[in-house]
Write an enzyme that holds these catalytic residues in place. Sequence first.
Site, PDB file in Angstrom:
ATOM      1  CD  GLU A   1     -46.313  16.784  24.863  1.00 21.67           C
ATOM      2  OE1 GLU A   1     -47.505  17.137  24.855  1.00 21.67           O
ATOM      3  OE2 GLU A   1     -45.878  15.867  25.592  1.00 21.67           O
TER       4      GLU A   1
ATOM      5  CG  ASP B   1     -45.636  12.177  26.639  1.00 23.42           C
ATOM      6  OD1 ASP B   1     -46.521  12.807  26.043  1.00 23.42           O
ATOM      7  OD2 ASP B   1     -45.640  11.988  27.877  1.00 23.42           O
TER       8      ASP B   1
END
Length: 601
Positions: A342, A313
């Site tokens: 990400e 993330d």
Amino acid sequence: MSLTLNAQIDRVEPPFWYAGMKNTELQIMFYGKDIAQYQVTVSNGIKITNVKRTENPNYLFVTIDTKKISATDLIFNFKNNNKESFTQKYTLKKRRENSAQRKSYDASDMMYLLMPDRFANGNRNNDSEDATTEKFNRELPGGRHGGDIEGIIKNLDYISSLGATTIWSTPLCEDNDAAFSYHTYGQSDVYKIDPRYGTNDDYVRLSSEMHKKNMKLVMDYVTNHWGIEHWMMKDLPTREWINQFDSYTQTNHKRTVIHDTHASKIDTETCLNGWFAPSMPDLNLANLLALKYLTQNAIWWIEYADLDGFRVDTFNYSDPKGIAKWTKSVTDEYPNFNIVGEVWMQSQAQISYWQKDSPISKIQDYNSNLPTVMDFTLFEATSKAFNEDDGSWDKGMIKLYDNFTNDFLYPNTNNMLVFVENHDTNRFNETYGNDIRKYKMAMALIATVRGIPQLYYGSEIGMTGDKGKGDADIRQDFPGGWEGDENNAFIKEGRTPGQSEYFDYTSKLFNWRKTKSVVHFGKMTHYIPENNVYVYFRYNTNESVMVLINNSNETHTINTHRFKENIKDFKIGKDVISELTFDITSEIIIEPKSVLILELK
């Protein structure tokens, strides 16, 4: 996973470790009241290479060298004024056979993204737990709805039937926020599965059950931040463990400052050190103790749960040097291990900067070591292109074509995660008003271009959700995942006719893809779209696939002579969905808002 602790010790992390790791330096964190006052030794002739104390007397970081040490129990002795005060047992376990060489996910896989709280409730007994603050309330859109690990296990056959080979679940570690804890990105204990999802043993069982079905498990790992309720936030190991300002400062989200040669220092500092949200303290990966802690935690989960990959993330929100070291440490330990980060940027050059061995970041002598990046520019294109019926200079299918013209910027286009939506975006079927023709075109695209396709749970049955109404709307419960649901889309007889049309197309498409190496790793040649029709080929020495996507509102007759360099001596093409055969020697007729995926014969 239980660890018996001495009365003077509240926590030991990692709670145990493994013998035979490539990196033999193990940093063990002992936490307890005034534990830093003790001198420490260890049994079995193990060498202590470093003892680190901070300004907080409740922490002691002890580094040992595990080289040539077999699986065994160690005894740490804690002394005060040369008098033994107490001992603590610590276990080095045996690794699984060939653990270091584990195979990860790649372009031959299809990844299914789910949010466990919203997928299926397999165990009603853990809907609420005494140890966590927020309780079960399915009536509250942003509340805990009760989905759990057991719900995933019970529906593995459903996921597999879609042609999915890999599951990416949003984080499962404990998140003890008082509200909105269901997304679990504000973790409060990174060595413990949230009890409302199950136990650590349940997570290991999920991995095992998936492996029995030749499926792969990807953990969503968060390096940038924890939750404000993380136990360390009550008693930080050191002030430098997290990034702090004189007053609360939120990140400006402008990650371009990292490679921007004109960026100001204050903008860069705010980007990297500012918090993602008031409830998410920003971890300082420039601090070597914190970096080592996160590195070992990641490796511990890989070994303990037998993981097949990570999704990271907010990858490029962390200290660039720190996150590069973290990534390299993990992939040095597991050379075949894939990690997708990400990197939500607006241009191919900016996304490429973050992929391992990028020619872009090499200019600044930087290498993130990140194997795979998410193709957010393709996502942006697919969120607009299918509503643009008249393909002009920069409209419609030209948007998709232009995305791939910049593939020269990437060092490895097979390591791109391709998707049309995820848990942070508007639902694709919402954007396009449940026009299944547009869904079919989009799914055909991500199933046949380079990279690793990712499907978001529920898209395959036509689920919608408007991010403008809040995150809960794009993260609704999967119908049938709860006892008493009137609609059970997990089973064929429980699906509505509309859901079945979505499901059947998705399942046939991705099950076909599963065995097609020509799509996984073949080359691609594409042609400038004409009349909003995009044509491209995937091919290798043995096979060739021709894809035609007609995004216009008119039937078109496609003259195939233009594609002679790829059609060569092939005479016919069989559509993988309809199974109809087309003569490709002169022309192909394609209906409005439709797609053909032709295996050439």
